[in-house]
Design an enzyme around this catalytic site. Sequence first.
Site, PDB file in Angstrom:
ATOM      1  N   LYS A  16       0.780  -1.231   0.042  1.00 60.01           N
ATOM      2  CA  LYS A  16       0.153   0.081   0.086  1.00 60.01           C
ATOM      3  C   LYS A  16       0.894   1.287  -0.003  1.00 60.01           C
ATOM      4  O   LYS A  16       2.077   1.166   0.178  1.00 60.01           O
ATOM      5  CB  LYS A  16      -0.720  -0.183   1.294  1.00 60.01           C
ATOM      6  CG  LYS A  16      -2.088  -1.187   1.043  1.00 60.01           C
ATOM      7  CD  LYS A  16      -2.820  -1.526   2.386  1.00 60.01           C
ATOM      8  CE  LYS A  16      -3.979  -2.434   2.090  1.00 60.01           C
ATOM      9  NZ  LYS A  16      -4.648  -2.624   3.431  1.00 60.01           N
ATOM     10  N   TYR A  56     -12.330  -3.001  -3.245  1.00 59.41           N
ATOM     11  CA  TYR A  56     -12.608  -2.959  -2.078  1.00 59.41           C
ATOM     12  C   TYR A  56     -14.193  -2.903  -2.138  1.00 59.41           C
ATOM     13  O   TYR A  56     -14.796  -2.559  -1.178  1.00 59.41           O
ATOM     14  CB  TYR A  56     -12.131  -2.057  -0.986  1.00 59.41           C
ATOM     15  CG  TYR A  56     -10.665  -2.126  -0.647  1.00 59.41           C
ATOM     16  CD1 TYR A  56     -10.446  -3.106   0.129  1.00 59.41           C
ATOM     17  CD2 TYR A  56      -9.722  -1.358  -1.048  1.00 59.41           C
ATOM     18  CE1 TYR A  56      -8.965  -3.585   0.465  1.00 59.41           C
ATOM     19  CE2 TYR A  56      -8.433  -1.658  -0.699  1.00 59.41           C
ATOM     20  CZ  TYR A  56      -8.143  -2.645   0.231  1.00 59.41           C
ATOM     21  OH  TYR A  56      -6.935  -3.029   0.643  1.00 59.41           O
ATOM     22  N   PHE A  64     -15.630   3.558   7.050  1.00 62.63           N
ATOM     23  CA  PHE A  64     -14.227   3.770   6.710  1.00 62.63           C
ATOM     24  C   PHE A  64     -14.048   3.714   5.447  1.00 62.63           C
ATOM     25  O   PHE A  64     -12.944   3.861   4.963  1.00 62.63           O
ATOM     26  CB  PHE A  64     -13.094   2.882   7.188  1.00 62.63           C
ATOM     27  CG  PHE A  64     -13.322   1.424   7.216  1.00 62.63           C
ATOM     28  CD1 PHE A  64     -12.718   0.793   6.332  1.00 62.63           C
ATOM     29  CD2 PHE A  64     -14.051   0.549   7.924  1.00 62.63           C
ATOM     30  CE1 PHE A  64     -12.796  -0.402   5.984  1.00 62.63           C
ATOM     31  CE2 PHE A  64     -14.116  -0.783   8.126  1.00 62.63           C
ATOM     32  CZ  PHE A  64     -13.437  -1.226   6.829  1.00 62.63           C
ATOM     33  N   ARG A  92      -1.586 -14.826   3.970  1.00 64.95           N
ATOM     34  CA  ARG A  92      -2.217 -13.980   4.834  1.00 64.95           C
ATOM     35  C   ARG A  92      -1.427 -14.030   6.587  1.00 64.95           C
ATOM     36  O   ARG A  92      -1.439 -13.323   7.282  1.00 64.95           O
ATOM     37  CB  ARG A  92      -3.679 -14.561   5.182  1.00 64.95           C
ATOM     38  CG  ARG A  92      -4.477 -14.254   3.609  1.00 64.95           C
ATOM     39  CD  ARG A  92      -5.111 -12.968   3.698  1.00 64.95           C
ATOM     40  NE  ARG A  92      -6.115 -12.839   4.720  1.00 64.95           N
ATOM     41  CZ  ARG A  92      -6.980 -11.773   4.742  1.00 64.95           C
ATOM     42  NH1 ARG A  92      -6.978 -10.616   3.764  1.00 64.95           N
ATOM     43  NH2 ARG A  92      -7.900 -11.786   5.654  1.00 64.95           N
ATOM     44  N   THR A  98      -5.197  -7.876  10.518  1.00 64.39           N
ATOM     45  CA  THR A  98      -5.871  -6.525   9.953  1.00 64.39           C
ATOM     46  C   THR A  98      -5.120  -5.256  10.675  1.00 64.39           C
ATOM     47  O   THR A  98      -4.601  -4.302  10.254  1.00 64.39           O
ATOM     48  CB  THR A  98      -7.294  -6.375   9.612  1.00 64.39           C
ATOM     49  OG1 THR A  98      -7.435  -7.420   9.033  1.00 64.39           O
ATOM     50  CG2 THR A  98      -7.664  -5.177   8.934  1.00 64.39           C
ATOM     51  N   ARG A 109       2.848  -6.972   9.337  1.00 60.74           N
ATOM     52  CA  ARG A 109       2.222  -5.816  10.080  1.00 60.74           C
ATOM     53  C   ARG A 109       2.382  -5.950  11.489  1.00 60.74           C
ATOM     54  O   ARG A 109       2.859  -4.619  11.955  1.00 60.74           O
ATOM     55  CB  ARG A 109       0.714  -6.178   9.804  1.00 60.74           C
ATOM     56  CG  ARG A 109      -0.053  -5.867   8.425  1.00 60.74           C
ATOM     57  CD  ARG A 109      -1.495  -6.271   8.625  1.00 60.74           C
ATOM     58  NE  ARG A 109      -2.003  -5.823   7.251  1.00 60.74           N
ATOM     59  CZ  ARG A 109      -3.053  -6.385   6.783  1.00 60.74           C
ATOM     60  NH1 ARG A 109      -3.691  -7.237   7.508  1.00 60.74           N
ATOM     61  NH2 ARG A 109      -3.398  -5.877   5.683  1.00 60.74           N
ATOM     62  N   ASN A 119      -1.700   0.036   7.161  1.00 63.33           N
ATOM     63  CA  ASN A 119      -1.340  -1.325   7.469  1.00 63.33           C
ATOM     64  C   ASN A 119      -0.627  -2.340   6.416  1.00 63.33           C
ATOM     65  O   ASN A 119      -0.285  -3.339   6.145  1.00 63.33           O
ATOM     66  CB  ASN A 119      -2.668  -2.296   8.053  1.00 63.33           C
ATOM     67  CG  ASN A 119      -3.379  -2.678   6.985  1.00 63.33           C
ATOM     68  OD1 ASN A 119      -3.450  -1.803   6.010  1.00 63.33           O
ATOM     69  ND2 ASN A 119      -4.540  -3.219   7.321  1.00 63.33           N
ATOM     70  N   HIS A 122      -1.788  -5.712   1.592  1.00 65.40           N
ATOM     71  CA  HIS A 122      -2.879  -6.451   1.405  1.00 65.40           C
ATOM     72  C   HIS A 122      -2.622  -7.844   0.622  1.00 65.40           C
ATOM     73  O   HIS A 122      -1.725  -7.837   0.105  1.00 65.40           O
ATOM     74  CB  HIS A 122      -3.714  -5.743   0.165  1.00 65.40           C
ATOM     75  CG  HIS A 122      -4.823  -6.568  -0.439  1.00 65.40           C
ATOM     76  ND1 HIS A 122      -6.120  -6.737   0.275  1.00 65.40           N
ATOM     77  CD2 HIS A 122      -4.803  -7.251  -1.783  1.00 65.40           C
ATOM     78  CE1 HIS A 122      -6.612  -7.493  -0.494  1.00 65.40           C
ATOM     79  NE2 HIS A 122      -5.901  -8.186  -1.543  1.00 65.40           N
ATOM     80  N   GLU A 133      -8.488 -10.726  -8.308  1.00 61.44           N
ATOM     81  CA  GLU A 133      -7.842  -9.637  -8.048  1.00 61.44           C
ATOM     82  C   GLU A 133      -6.597  -9.402  -8.958  1.00 61.44           C
ATOM     83  O   GLU A 133      -6.236  -8.270  -9.362  1.00 61.44           O
ATOM     84  CB  GLU A 133      -7.357  -9.530  -6.461  1.00 61.44           C
ATOM     85  CG  GLU A 133      -8.720  -9.102  -5.595  1.00 61.44           C
ATOM     86  CD  GLU A 133      -8.344  -9.367  -4.166  1.00 61.44           C
ATOM     87  OE1 GLU A 133      -6.970  -9.650  -3.661  1.00 61.44           O
ATOM     88  OE2 GLU A 133      -9.059  -9.409  -3.170  1.00 61.44           O
TER      89      GLU A 133
HETATM   90  P1  RTP Z   1      -6.915  -6.230   3.096  1.00 58.89           P
HETATM   91  O1  RTP Z   1      -7.741  -6.580   2.299  1.00 58.89           O
HETATM   92  O2  RTP Z   1      -5.886  -4.971   2.909  1.00 58.89           O
HETATM   93  O3  RTP Z   1      -5.605  -7.399   3.132  1.00 58.89           O
HETATM   94  O4  RTP Z   1      -7.141  -6.274   4.548  1.00 58.89           O
HETATM   95  P2  RTP Z   1      -7.900  -7.246   5.408  1.00 58.89           P
HETATM   96  O5  RTP Z   1      -8.588  -8.519   4.802  1.00 58.89           O
HETATM   97  O6  RTP Z   1      -6.898  -7.694   6.591  1.00 58.89           O
HETATM   98  O7  RTP Z   1      -8.859  -6.371   6.200  1.00 58.89           O
HETATM   99  P3  RTP Z   1     -10.400  -5.870   5.604  1.00 58.89           P
HETATM  100  O8  RTP Z   1     -11.188  -6.084   6.622  1.00 58.89           O
HETATM  101  O9  RTP Z   1     -10.706  -6.445   4.318  1.00 58.89           O
HETATM  102  O10 RTP Z   1     -10.275  -4.537   5.328  1.00 58.89           O
HETATM  103  C1  RTP Z   1      -9.351  -3.962   4.250  1.00 58.89           C
HETATM  104  C2  RTP Z   1      -8.727  -2.782   4.603  1.00 58.89           C
HETATM  105  O11 RTP Z   1      -9.551  -1.611   5.074  1.00 58.89           O
HETATM  106  C3  RTP Z   1      -8.771  -0.710   6.018  1.00 58.89           C
HETATM  107  N1  RTP Z   1      -9.731  -0.816   7.176  1.00 58.89           N
HETATM  108  N2  RTP Z   1      -9.752   0.260   8.010  1.00 58.89           N
HETATM  109  N3  RTP Z   1     -11.762   0.663  10.843  1.00 58.89           N
HETATM  110  C4  RTP Z   1     -10.847   1.033   9.799  1.00 58.89           C
HETATM  111  O12 RTP Z   1     -10.790   2.023   9.733  1.00 58.89           O
HETATM  112  C5  RTP Z   1     -10.564   0.079   8.856  1.00 58.89           C
HETATM  113  N4  RTP Z   1     -10.794  -1.298   8.739  1.00 58.89           N
HETATM  114  C6  RTP Z   1     -10.199  -1.760   7.613  1.00 58.89           C
HETATM  115  C7  RTP Z   1      -7.299  -1.592   6.356  1.00 58.89           C
HETATM  116  O13 RTP Z   1      -6.501  -1.092   5.487  1.00 58.89           O
HETATM  117  C8  RTP Z   1      -7.649  -2.925   5.779  1.00 58.89           C
HETATM  118  O14 RTP Z   1      -6.652  -3.732   5.498  1.00 58.89           O
END
Ligand code: RTP
Length: 155
Positions: A16, A56, A64, A92, A98, A109, A119, A122, A133
């Site tokens: 990112k 996304y 968010f 992962r 996350t 992370r 973070n 991705h 993707e």
């Molecule tokens: P990613 O898709 O980026 O690998 O992340 P992830 O599966 O671990 O998490 P996900 O729940 O899919 O969320 C995607 C990305 O959104 C941002 N996020 N911000 N509460 C918040 O402000 C919040 N929650 C999620 C993070 O950048 C997260 O990686």
Amino acid sequence: LVASMEEVEETYIMIKPDGVQRGLVGEIISRFEKKGFKLTGLKLFQCPKELAEEHYKDLKSKSFFPKLIDYITSGPVVCMAWEGIGVVASARKLIGATNPLNAEPGTIRGDLAVQTGRNVVHGSDSPENGKREIALWFKEGELSSWTPVQEPWLT
Ligand code: RTP
């Protein structure tokens, strides 16, 4: 080993904008290389808003979401396709939780980040999303499926 873990999979990994800005590109790529996965796609890329929103789209209803789109489009990202046995779940694990404060030390992370909204990386959450993707972020001709040579480089 369960059968599904023995299947060669593909995953989309993205460094990112904060990872690029902080000079963590080499460090992050290195972790996947050292683990033993195969890099099949790599580019530095300024993501347009529409692509970030498509990537996304499952998070569209989240509060968010606008901040997330601003973050992902705030500077260049590094797009990567990685291939290997069980690569989706393993990547992962290498990435960690996350919320970086909950991510185990030793994960990307856990070692390199503090905030959920910054973070650094991705990783696709399923083999289906890995394929989706990679197709979303790469054009045909940008991917190389290559076979490691068996001969030693130095004799
Ligand atoms: P990613 O898709 O980026 O690998 O992340 P992830 O599966 O671990 O998490 P996900 O729940 O899919 O969320 C995607 C990305 O959104 C941002 N996020 N911000 N509460 C918040 O402000 C919040 N929650 C999620 C993070 O950048 C997260 O990686």
